[in-house]
Design a protein around this motif. Structure first.
Motif, PDB file in Angstrom:
ATOM      1  N   UNK A  52       0.821  -1.217   0.000  1.00 56.75           N
ATOM      2  CA  UNK A  52       0.000   0.000   0.000  1.00 56.75           C
ATOM      3  C   UNK A  52       0.850   1.260   0.000  1.00 56.75           C
ATOM      4  N   UNK A  53       2.058   1.182   0.575  1.00 59.79           N
ATOM      5  CA  UNK A  53       2.983   2.314   0.480  1.00 59.79           C
ATOM      6  C   UNK A  53       3.293   2.611  -0.989  1.00 59.79           C
ATOM      7  N   UNK A  54       3.503   1.540  -1.757  1.00 55.98           N
ATOM      8  CA  UNK A  54       3.832   1.695  -3.182  1.00 55.98           C
ATOM      9  C   UNK A  54       2.650   2.251  -3.970  1.00 55.98           C
ATOM     10  N   UNK A  55       1.468   1.710  -3.741  1.00 58.93           N
ATOM     11  CA  UNK A  55       0.308   2.166  -4.514  1.00 58.93           C
ATOM     12  C   UNK A  55      -0.070   3.595  -4.120  1.00 58.93           C
ATOM     13  N   UNK A  56       0.146   3.951  -2.847  1.00 61.60           N
ATOM     14  CA  UNK A  56      -0.160   5.335  -2.456  1.00 61.60           C
ATOM     15  C   UNK A  56       0.808   6.304  -3.133  1.00 61.60           C
ATOM     16  N   UNK A  57       2.043   5.914  -3.240  1.00 61.53           N
ATOM     17  CA  UNK A  57       3.024   6.763  -3.929  1.00 61.53           C
ATOM     18  C   UNK A  57       2.602   6.979  -5.381  1.00 61.53           C
ATOM     19  N   UNK A  58       2.099   5.913  -6.019  1.00 59.30           N
ATOM     20  CA  UNK A  58       1.618   6.020  -7.404  1.00 59.30           C
ATOM     21  C   UNK A  58       0.410   6.950  -7.478  1.00 59.30           C
ATOM     22  N   UNK A  59      -0.552   6.743  -6.588  1.00 64.10           N
ATOM     23  CA  UNK A  59      -1.766   7.572  -6.604  1.00 64.10           C
ATOM     24  C   UNK A  59      -1.440   9.037  -6.300  1.00 64.10           C
ATOM     25  N   UNK A  60      -0.558   9.250  -5.331  1.00 61.11           N
ATOM     26  CA  UNK A  60      -0.179  10.619  -4.987  1.00 61.11           C
ATOM     27  C   UNK A  60       0.500  11.302  -6.173  1.00 61.11           C
ATOM     28  N   UNK A  61       1.277  10.555  -6.930  1.00 61.33           N
ATOM     29  CA  UNK A  61       1.929  11.134  -8.119  1.00 61.33           C
ATOM     30  C   UNK A  61       0.877  11.585  -9.136  1.00 61.33           C
ATOM     31  N   UNK A  75     -14.583  13.811  -9.775  1.00 62.89           N
ATOM     32  CA  UNK A  75     -14.315  13.198  -8.484  1.00 62.89           C
ATOM     33  C   UNK A  75     -13.272  12.110  -8.604  1.00 62.89           C
ATOM     34  N   UNK A  76     -12.827  11.613  -7.468  1.00 64.21           N
ATOM     35  CA  UNK A  76     -11.860  10.517  -7.425  1.00 64.21           C
ATOM     36  C   UNK A  76     -12.314   9.505  -6.388  1.00 64.21           C
ATOM     37  N   UNK A  77     -12.347   8.233  -6.791  1.00 67.63           N
ATOM     38  CA  UNK A  77     -12.731   7.155  -5.874  1.00 67.63           C
ATOM     39  C   UNK A  77     -11.481   6.645  -5.169  1.00 67.63           C
ATOM     40  N   UNK A  78     -11.554   6.590  -3.845  1.00 66.03           N
ATOM     41  CA  UNK A  78     -10.414   6.214  -3.018  1.00 66.03           C
ATOM     42  C   UNK A  78     -10.681   4.908  -2.281  1.00 66.03           C
ATOM     43  N   UNK A  79      -9.647   4.123  -2.113  1.00 70.99           N
ATOM     44  CA  UNK A  79      -9.658   2.990  -1.197  1.00 70.99           C
ATOM     45  C   UNK A  79      -9.460   3.553   0.212  1.00 70.99           C
ATOM     46  N   UNK A  80      -9.989   2.865   1.222  1.00 72.19           N
ATOM     47  CA  UNK A  80      -9.926   3.385   2.595  1.00 72.19           C
ATOM     48  C   UNK A  80      -8.493   3.715   3.020  1.00 72.19           C
ATOM     49  N   UNK A  81      -7.533   2.874   2.625  1.00 73.00           N
ATOM     50  CA  UNK A  81      -6.139   3.121   2.993  1.00 73.00           C
ATOM     51  C   UNK A  81      -5.654   4.463   2.426  1.00 73.00           C
ATOM     52  N   UNK A  82      -6.106   4.778   1.215  1.00 70.51           N
ATOM     53  CA  UNK A  82      -5.718   6.050   0.599  1.00 70.51           C
ATOM     54  C   UNK A  82      -6.353   7.223   1.331  1.00 70.51           C
ATOM     55  N   UNK A  83      -7.629   7.082   1.679  1.00 69.81           N
ATOM     56  CA  UNK A  83      -8.320   8.151   2.413  1.00 69.81           C
ATOM     57  C   UNK A  83      -7.630   8.429   3.741  1.00 69.81           C
ATOM     58  N   UNK A  84      -7.109   7.398   4.369  1.00 70.32           N
ATOM     59  CA  UNK A  84      -6.509   7.541   5.693  1.00 70.32           C
ATOM     60  C   UNK A  84      -5.057   8.025   5.649  1.00 70.32           C
ATOM     61  N   UNK A  85      -4.544   8.260   4.469  1.00 74.92           N
ATOM     62  CA  UNK A  85      -3.184   8.779   4.320  1.00 74.92           C
ATOM     63  C   UNK A  85      -3.224  10.253   3.940  1.00 74.92           C
ATOM     64  N   UNK A  86      -2.039  10.815   3.727  1.00 76.70           N
ATOM     65  CA  UNK A  86      -1.934  12.230   3.378  1.00 76.70           C
ATOM     66  C   UNK A  86      -1.293  12.414   2.008  1.00 76.70           C
ATOM     67  N   UNK A  87      -1.608  13.519   1.393  1.00 79.44           N
ATOM     68  CA  UNK A  87      -0.969  13.949   0.148  1.00 79.44           C
ATOM     69  C   UNK A  87      -0.490  15.380   0.365  1.00 79.44           C
ATOM     70  N   UNK A  88       0.785  15.587   0.214  1.00 76.63           N
ATOM     71  CA  UNK A  88       1.407  16.898   0.448  1.00 76.63           C
ATOM     72  C   UNK A  88       0.991  17.509   1.783  1.00 76.63           C
ATOM     73  N   UNK A  89       0.976  16.652   2.823  1.00 74.80           N
ATOM     74  CA  UNK A  89       0.733  17.124   4.176  1.00 74.80           C
ATOM     75  C   UNK A  89      -0.719  17.302   4.562  1.00 74.80           C
TER      76      UNK A  89
END
Length: 311
Positions: A52-61, A75-89
């Motif tokens: 999930x670290x890898x896929x979040x890095x891809x999504x954040x890019x 809109x953008x559909x997110x997986x729960x793990x993505x919602x619970x993370x941060x993008x640019x703080x």
């Protein structure tokens, strides 16, 4: 999320040009998505966190690219793990809405049951209320949940639609807009027959909703053009969006442009060709092309002109 933000999100989702970016690959589909992106299975440690670290890095890019914004993306559909993370703080959903003017949507299903009666129902979602509460706290407008129809079995199709609407009513009661996704397999030799049966069941279940209950549909691009016109114009339906379902981006765009009032909600077709080892220029250029083509096909299909509750 304030009521003002919710109103703006709903207005955008109903009336604006654009499409929904599906960035919600979960546990089962993430390794394939990473492989297509050029990250092999042995590039990350065994276990969900590293993956999930890898896929979040891809999504954040993708999300931080200057080409990804609310001018063309609804809109953008997110997986729960993505919602619970941060993008640019910032929490991901807040980043999407505040920085990109993109409506955040949460995938809530837990995957599929084994096939029975020609369909794959969703697995139980015992923590659905809790997930909805978390979505609201994060400023999410809508949820998405997927099940699959493989055969023209009326009993199975009725079960699929009933389950989607049952979960949908639970989600609406929490104040969110459910996106119901009863996907029809494009590999089914009975695809056209399935779609006709599915439309009839969806229309019957829409009759049971109150005027204030608003939903969306995410449906496979149909074999018969404008098959879902009655859904597009229905007063309870905020938007009908289409999944690419295994078609290439070119195929999906061509089919979509013939479905009046339907816009895209593409996943693999959106990220097709993007690679981890690309330069920022090459990455942004290809993403710009992908977004542009999908946006054009969505716009060609026409924007829904009216939703009675939001005039």
């Amino acid at each position: 999320m304030t009521e003002h933000d919710k109103m703006l999100m709903l207005k955008k989702m109903c009336h604006a040009d654009g499409f929904i970016a599906a960035l919600d690959q979960s546990g089962g589909s993430t390794p394939k998505a990473l492989r297509l992106y050029g990250i092999k299975d042995d590039a990350y440690e065994v276990g969900e966190k590293s993956m999930y670290d890898c896929i979040h890095k891809m999504r954040a890019r993708i999300m931080t690219s200057p080409k990804f914004n609310g001018d063309r993306i609804l809109g953008a559909i997110l997986f729960a793990d993505t919602m619970n993370r941060e993008v640019e703080g910032l929490p991901t959903a807040e980043y999407l809405w505040k920085k990109k003017n993109v409506v955040p949507i949460l995938k809530v299903d837990k995957g599929l049951e084994a096939e029975k009666d020609g369909v794959q129902l969703m697995k139980p979602i015992p923590n659905l209320d809790t997930m909805c509460d978390a979505a609201l706290a994060n400023g999410v407008l809508a949820t998405k949940m997927r099940s699959v129809i493989n055969q023209a079995d009326l009993s199975g199709i009725k079960q699929i639609v009933e389950q989607q609407f049952d979960f949908g009513k639970q989600i609406m009661a929490k104040g969110l807009v459910p996106i119901l996704e009863p996907e029809v397999s494009i590999k089914s030799p009975e695809k056209q027959e399935i779609e006709a049966m599915l439309r009839a069941e969806l229309m019957e279940n829409l009759k049971l909703l109150r005027d204030d209950q608003k939903i969306m549909f995410k449906l496979t691009l149909p074999t018969v053009d404008d098959l879902y016109e009655q859904l597009v114009t229905h007063p309870n339906v905020v938007r009908v969006v289409a999944l690419s379902g295994g078609y290439t981006r070119a195929e999906a765009d061509a089919l979509l442009a013939r479905q009046h009032g339907v816009v895209a909600s593409f996943s693999r077709a959106l990220t097709e060709g993007l690679r981890d080892d690309m330069t920022e220029y090459a990455f942004d250029t290809l993403l710009d092309t992908s977004i542009g083509e999908i946006f054009a096909a969505s716009k060609a299909s026409g924007v829904k002109k009216e939703l009675h509750a939001h005039k």
